[in-house]
Design a protein around this motif. Structure first.
Motif: not given
Lengths: 521, 521, 521
Positions: A258-262, A252-256, B466-469, B263-268
Motif C-alpha cells: 500500500x505504498x501510495x495510500x500510506x 503499489x496501491x495495496x493492500x499487499x 494490478x491491485x484491484x484485479x 481509474x486513478x490506479x490505471x495508466x489513464x
C-alpha cells in the motif's frame, strides 16, 4: 533587491531561450513517413510525442549536457540518430533483426514492442541499472517459482465443486495476463500473423501473445526484460510523470503493497499534494528544497538528488533496491533484500523457493549481509538528512526496525497457529505436499502476513503512521486475524472428530515431496 | 518557426477576444431583484454563478455557435431569454405552472427545485438523451423493484432481537434518503408550507419531502426525472467539473462500483492525475491529444470527442449506455445492457425482477442483442483507437470479455454453494419466499458478486489491472469468499442436526409465492 | 467594462507591491549563525523557511495588520523580535529556561522541540484556543484512560500462545509511539545526552525519548501540550497547507475516522478537487465565494470566514469543537461533545471512563447540554447558509440527527448480542473484570461501532452519502456485522457445552473490580 535581479534574470533567460525553443528539430524521413498516416490515425500518441523531450531536442544537442545534468548516458549513439528527433522510426525500426515481432510495414521493418534494449541506444546506463533491478525479473520470479505459482493459483484458479469438495481449476491465460502479470509483466511472443483491413487497405501484422502489456518484468520479443513505459508513460516518456507518485500507484496501491495510500497519508504526501503545483519535476539534477519540498517515491528510491550547493545527495539509480536494506514485502516474513534480482534460485531450509523459513529464519545465503544492509541504510538516511536532524532520523529508524521485528514476530505466531491447524488435519498444508494457500483458513492466515503485516511495515517505513499503522489494515487487523485463526481452531476442535492424521513417516515423505517442488495444482 | 507563429497567433487571438470578454452581459430585472438580496444572503452560490458560462454569455450569442461547438441545442429558446444572462429568475421562475413547488416569493412565482425540463429550455437534446439514460430511472428502478427492495432492506433495516431471533425492522425515511437514494435520487414532494423568520421578515416557503437531493434519478415536483446538478454542479454548471472524474466519484467509488478507485490506479488515471493541470476541460468539441492526453470518465462515456483533424471520434451522448455493451454491475451476474431504461419490467425465468437467473442465464428478452452489443463495442473501441493500435485494443477486449465470463462463472459457483445452504435449511432463501439477502451467510455470498466480482470487472474494463484485479477486493477475495462459504457449510454440516427441510411440494409453492414478488420484509 | 478596470487595477496593484516584496527582511545575527551551517546541512527546511511568511515579513510590520486580517494576535511581542524575520534562532532559542531539552550548541542555548508556548510569543490567542481543544489532550486522554489502554493493548499487544491460550504481551515503546501516539502525540523527555561526530566535529546533543513526533497532543519538554506543526507543517508553517484537507488526512483517513475519504467523495470534495487550483488559500479573512468555492475541513471547523460584504460568517477558532454539537466518533456511541478537553475525568454509570454507557445512555454530567448543542449547531449552520437555503440546511440536519440515532440504536443491538456472548461465557468481558476488546468476537463487535457506525456518521455529517453511507464500511457492514455476531453466537450455542458461568455473586464482584479500573492487561 537580490530577488528583483533574480526575477529580471529569469525573464531575460526566457527571452534568450525563446529562439532556441522555436528552432524546429529535424525529423527523419522514416519518422515523417510514419507521421503522415499516424498523425490522423493515432492523434493521441502523436500529440504526446510532440510534447516529449524526444521531439524537442536532437540526441547530439542533448549530449552536450554534461555532468549532473546529463540525460543521454550512451557514449556511442549511432550517427544516424544524432541529428534528428527521436521519433516513431528511431524506436520502432531500430535493431530490427533482434526483434522477433519485426514485420514489413510499408517497406519498413517495424516492431511493435519497443524494449529496454531499444532505449539503451541512448540510455545505456539506466537500462543496465534496471537490468539489475529485481523488478526486471518480476515475470520470471513469479512464473518460475512453484510456491508462488501455488499462491497465484489459489487466487486466480477457477473454483468448482467436485464430489462435494471445492477444487480449483487452472485459470485462463487471459485471466493470468490481466491479473498478476499486468504489473509483473507478460511474456510477449509472436504467434503468427494476420491480415487486417485498415484505412490504408489490407495489411499484415504479427499476432502477439501477452499483448498489450507494460509490466516491469515483461519478456520482450527481443528477449530483454522490462518495459521503460511502465513508469515513463508512452509517448511522452517524461521524468515528470515518473517522479510523481501516481505512476507508482499503478502497481503499489495495496493492500499487499500500500505504498501510495500510506504515502499520501504521510506528512511527505501531505506536502506533495498541497504544494506540488509549484514544483519542478523536470530539472536534472533534482534539487532538494528548490525543485521540490518533500520527497516523492522517486526522490528516495531512484532520482539523482542534489542539495542547494549542487552537491550530490544520492546518485541516480534504476536498480532501486540499492537504497533499500530490508524487503518489507513479507514472503512470508520481511527479510534482507535478495542478493540477486533472480530470486528463483533461493531455497530456504525446507528447500522451498522462499527467502524465509516458515519459523521466521532467513535464507541468508541468498540475501544481503549486515554490512551491505548498513551501507544501503546510510544511503537512504543521507536523503532524510537533507531535511531532518540526526536524532530525528535515528529515532525514526529505531521504530522502523522495531516494526519489522514486531510484525515478523506476529507473523510467526499466526504461522504457529496455522501449523497447529495443519497438524490437526483441518487444512492440508505443505507437510502433505499440498498448497498452503488454498483453504479458507489459509487465506485468513495469508491476510495477516500479506496484507496487514505489509501495510503496518509500509506505514512505518514512510512515517505514514496513523491509520495505516493501526486501523486501516494495520495492527488492529493483525491481532484480529490472529484471534480469528485461533477462534476457528477452537471451534474446529470443539466439533470435529479429528480427520486421519498422517503418520510421522508419511509426513516426512510428503515433506520430501514438497521440497522437490512437486506441489499439486 | 511554425511554433513561433502559433504563439503569436494565440497572443493576437487573446487580444482580439478581450473586448468581447469585457462586454457585460445584460441581466433581467427579475434576476436583478433576486441578486439584490441573495448576493448578501448566499454569496457562495452567487459567486459561483458569476463564474459560470450562464452569466458570461447570452443565449442568443451562444446560439451563434454552430456545428460541433454548439452548446445550446434547443432551436426555440423563448424570446425573453435570448438577450439576458441565464440568471436566478430564468431557471427558478420559468415553467412555474408545471412545478408543484412553485410559491409566491416577493411577487415572483419561484420554484426551489430546478428540473431537467427547466434546463431543456436551452438544452433540449441533452435532456432528451438523458431521459433515455438508465440513470434517469435510478429512483424508480430501485424503489419499484421488490427484489432490490429486499436487498435495500437487508442493508438499511433496523436490526432487533425478537424471541431470540434477529429481525430487521423498516428503516426510517431519513435513512433511506441519505443512503441509497442519495445517489439514486429521492422523490421530492410538497408536504405543505411554513412561515419562516428571515432577514427580510416573515416569509412563506413550501415544505419539501425528499429535499435536499441531487441524485441522478430524482423525481422532481414537475414529474420529470433526474438532476442535471448531479454532474453539472450548481451554480457553475460547468463542463469542466463534469469532465473530471471527481464528479463521478461521488457515486462510483466502491466497492460495489469502484470506478474512481480503479481509474486513478490505471495508466489513464495516472496520466490524468499527473498532467491534467495543463489540459483544457472546457473546449467544445473536446480534441484528443490537444485538449487532453488521456480519457477521463466523460471522454469514454459522454463527451463529443474529435481527433486533431476535427473529425468526430464519438458523438456527445447523455444516454451514456449507448457506448456500453455489457453491464458489468452484477445483478447478480454481469449481463448485456437492458434495452429499456425502465428495468422494473424485467423478469427472469423464475419471474423475479432480475436481469439474470440465479443459475447464470440472461433475461434476454429484456436485454440488448448481440448485434447491438457489437455496435456499441465498436463505438467505444473507436475512442481507444485514437491512441492504441488495433492489436492493443483487440487484446484488451479479449481479456475484458474473458473476465466477464470468468467472474460470472465464479459467481455461479458461489451461488451453487449458497443454494446448498438454502437447501439444507441453514438459511432461508427465495425457495421459501424469503429474502436471499438477510442472513449473515447470505451477506458473505453478496460480498462475492456485489463487491469482488464487480471490482474485478471494473479493473478489467479500465485496464486498471494490478491491485484491484487481484488483492484489493479482486480475485483474491472472490476465491476467499467462495472458500469461506464452503467452510461455513462444512462447519454447519458437522454440527447441525438438519432443520426440517421443506418437501418438494412445499418448495414449489414457496417458489411460486416468491415469483409473485411477495417477499417478506 | 467594470471587469476591464478590475484587471487594470490588479495589474497596478501588483506593480505597486513589487518594490515592497523586493525589500529584504532583516535576519537576526543568531539566525544568520544558524543559517551559515544549516543552509548546507539541511537545505530542505531552510528553503521551506525562506518561502514562509516568517521569512518574508517582520512581526512589527505584520502587527500593522488590524481587524479581520490580523495574524499576530499577541500584543506584547518582545522588542528583540519586532524588526527581524522569525528565523531559526527566534523559535529554537527563545524561552530557553523553560525547555528541558535546551542544550549548548555553538554557544547558543538551543532547544530541538519548538512548542505551542514558543509560538504563543506572537500567536497567543490561537495557542490559548488550542489549549482548550480536545486535540491538545490527545496524549493524556488516551494514555491515562484505563479502558482505552485496554483497547490499545488489544490492538498493539504482542500475541503469544501460552498453555494453549492466546495471550497478549505488552507492546514495545517503539510500537506504541509509532502507532496510536503518532497522531495522539508522544511524551517527549530528555533521557541524557550523547556526543555525535558531525560535519563540524564532535558535538553534544540531548537524547530525546518520544522523538520524532508531531502529534496533536504531544507533551513537550516545556510541559506544554500539542504541536502546531501537526497542521502548520514545518518549516513553511503556512495557512495554505492547513486549510487543505490533505493535512487532516494524516490522522483522519479511516476507517475509524474516515473524514478525508468521505469528504473527497462528497459534493464539497468534488468541487475542491476540481477547482482548488484557482483558489486563494492564504487570504485572511477567508472570503466565501471569492477565495474558495466549497468548504474544506478548515472552513467549517477552524477558519475565520467572511461573506463577500466582509461580514464575519464564523470567527476563527483553534478550539474546533466549538462548532460541533455531537461527537460522532463512537465511544462506543456517538454522544454530545465533552464539556472539558480532559476526558480522563469522565465516568459513566458503571464507573467506567467512557462518555456513554454500554446500554446507550450518556454520561451527561460530563457532556455539553442541549442549549450548548443548539448554540454550536447554529454556528455551523451559519456557514452552510452562505450557499444553502434554510430548507436545504434543515433537511440535511434532520437526516444527520436521524443517522446518529440510527447508528446508536444499531450499536446497541450489537452490544446486546455481545452481552449475550459474555453472559454465556463464550468470551470474557467487563463483568469478569476482563478487557472487552481482546477476543476475536469482541473485535467483530468493535468493527461495528468503531468502523462502520463511525463511517456511516461521517458520511451523513458531510453529505458524503453514497458509498460510504452504504457499501464502503457503511450500513451494509453494520448489518452484516450484527448478523455475523448473532451467527457466531448461534454456532457456539450449537456446539458448546456451556462453560462455567460465574454466579451472580461472582459477577457482581467482578463488576466492582472492573469499576475500580483494575482491568487485566
Amino acid at each position: 533587491m537580490k530577488k528583483c535581479f533574480t526575477v529580471l534574470a529569469i525573464f531575460l533567460m526566457v527571452l534568450t531561450a525563446l529562439p532556441a525553443w522555436c528552432d524546429t528539430v529535424p525529423i527523419s524521413d522514416a519518422t515523417r513517413d510514419c507521421l503522415d498516416c499516424h498523425e490522423s490515425i493515432h492523434p493521441g500518441i502523436v500529440e504526446d510525442w510532440k510534447r516529449s523531450r524526444h521531439a524537442l531536442i536532437t540526441p547530439k544537442k542533448a549530449m552536450t549536457e554534461k555532468g549532473l545534468s546529463l540525460k543521454v548516458s550512451s557514449k556511442d549513439v549511432p550517427k544516424e540518430y544524432l541529428d534528428v528527433a527521436v521519433g516513431c522510426a528511431e524506436c520502432h525500426t531500430g535493431r530490427s533483426k533482434s526483434h522477433s515481432d519485426t514485420f514489413n510495414h510499408n517497406e519498413y521493418d517495424v516492431h511493435t514492442v519497443v524494449s529496454p534494449e531499444d532505449c539503451a541506444t541512448c540510455h545505456s546506463q539506466e537500462v543496465k541499472q534496471y537490468s539489475e533491478n529485481i523488478m526486471s525479473y518480476a515475470f520470471t520470479n513469479l512464473d518460475s517459482n512453484l510456491l508462488y505459482q501455488d499462491l497465484q493459483h489459489s487466487i486466480l484458479g477457477k473454483p468448482a465443486i467436485k464430489g462435494g469438495e471445492l477444487v480449483l481449476e487452472q485459470a485462463s491465460v487471459e485471466t493470468r495476463e490481466e491479473a498478476c502479470y499486468y504489473c509483473h509483466g507478460t511474456k510477449i511472443e509472436v504467434k503468427g500473423s494476420e491480415t487486417r483491413d485498415t484505412d490504408m487497405g489490407e495489411m499484415d501484422f504479427p499476432v502477439l501473445a501477452g499483448w498489450p502489456n507494460q509490466g516491469v518484468g515483461r519478456i520482450n520479443p527481443d528477449g530483454s526484460r522490462g518495459s521503460c513505459a511502465a513508469c515513463h508513460t508512452r509517448h511522452v516518456f517524461s521524468m515528470e510523470m515518473a517522479r510523481k507518485p501516481y505512476t507508482c500507484k499503478e502497481c503499489h496501491v495495496g493492500p499487499d503493497v500500500p505504498a501510495y495510500k500510506v504515502y499520501t497519508s504521510s506528512k511527505h504526501g501531505n506536502i506533495f499534494s498541497s504544494l506540488e503545483k509549484n514544483w519542478n519535476f523536470s530539472n536534472v539534477p533534482w534539487t532538494i528544497g528548490k525543485d521540490f519540498q518533500a520527497p516523492t517515491c522517486a526522490a528516495c528510491h531512484i532520482s539523482l538528488v542534489t542539495n542547494t550547493d549542487g552537491e550530490v545527495v544520492a546518485e541516480r539509480t534504476h536498480t532501486m533496491s540499492n537504497r533499500l536494506s530490508w524487503r518489507i514485502f513479507g514472503l512470508i516474513y520481511a527479510h534482507p533484500q535478495p542478493k540477486d534480482p533472480d530470486t528463483t534460485k533461493i531455497r530456504n531450509k525446507s528447500n522451498l523457493p522462499l527467502p524465509t523459513d516458515f519459523d521466521g529464519g532467513f535464507a541468508s545465503n541468498y540475501l544481503i549481509n549486515k554490512d551491505e544492509m548498513a551501507k544501503r541504510t546510510q544511503t537512504m538516511q543521507g536523503i532524510c538528512a537533507a531535511c531532518h536532524s540526526d536524532s530525528w532520523v535515528k529515532g525514526h529508524w529505531a521504530r522502523y526496525e522495531n516494526t519489522i521485528k514486531e510484525t515478523n514476530e506476529k507473523t510467526l505466531v499466526a504461522t504457529q497457529i496455522m501449523q497447529q491447524i495443519w497438524d490437526a488435519g483441518y487444512a492440508k498444508g505443505p507437510a502433505l505436499g499440498k498448497s498452503p494457500f488454498d483453504d479458507a483458513i489459509e487465506k485468513k492466515w495469508s491476510d495477516i502476513w500479506l496484507f496487514y503485516a505489509n501495510t503496518t511495515r509500509f506505514a512505518s517505513a514512510m512515517a505514514g503512521g496513523g491509520d495505516y499503522g493501526v486501523f486501516a489494515d494495520g495492527r488492529y487487523h493483525i491481532n484480529q486475524g490472529i484471534m480469528e485463526l485461533k477462534d476457528w481452531l477452537d471451534i474446529r476442535n470443539s466439533i470435529s472428530p479429528r480427520p486421519e492424521v498422517p503418520s510421522s513417516e508419511a509426513k516426512k515423505k510428503s515433506a520430501e515431496k514438497a521440497s522437490e517442488g512437486k506441489n499439486d495444482q
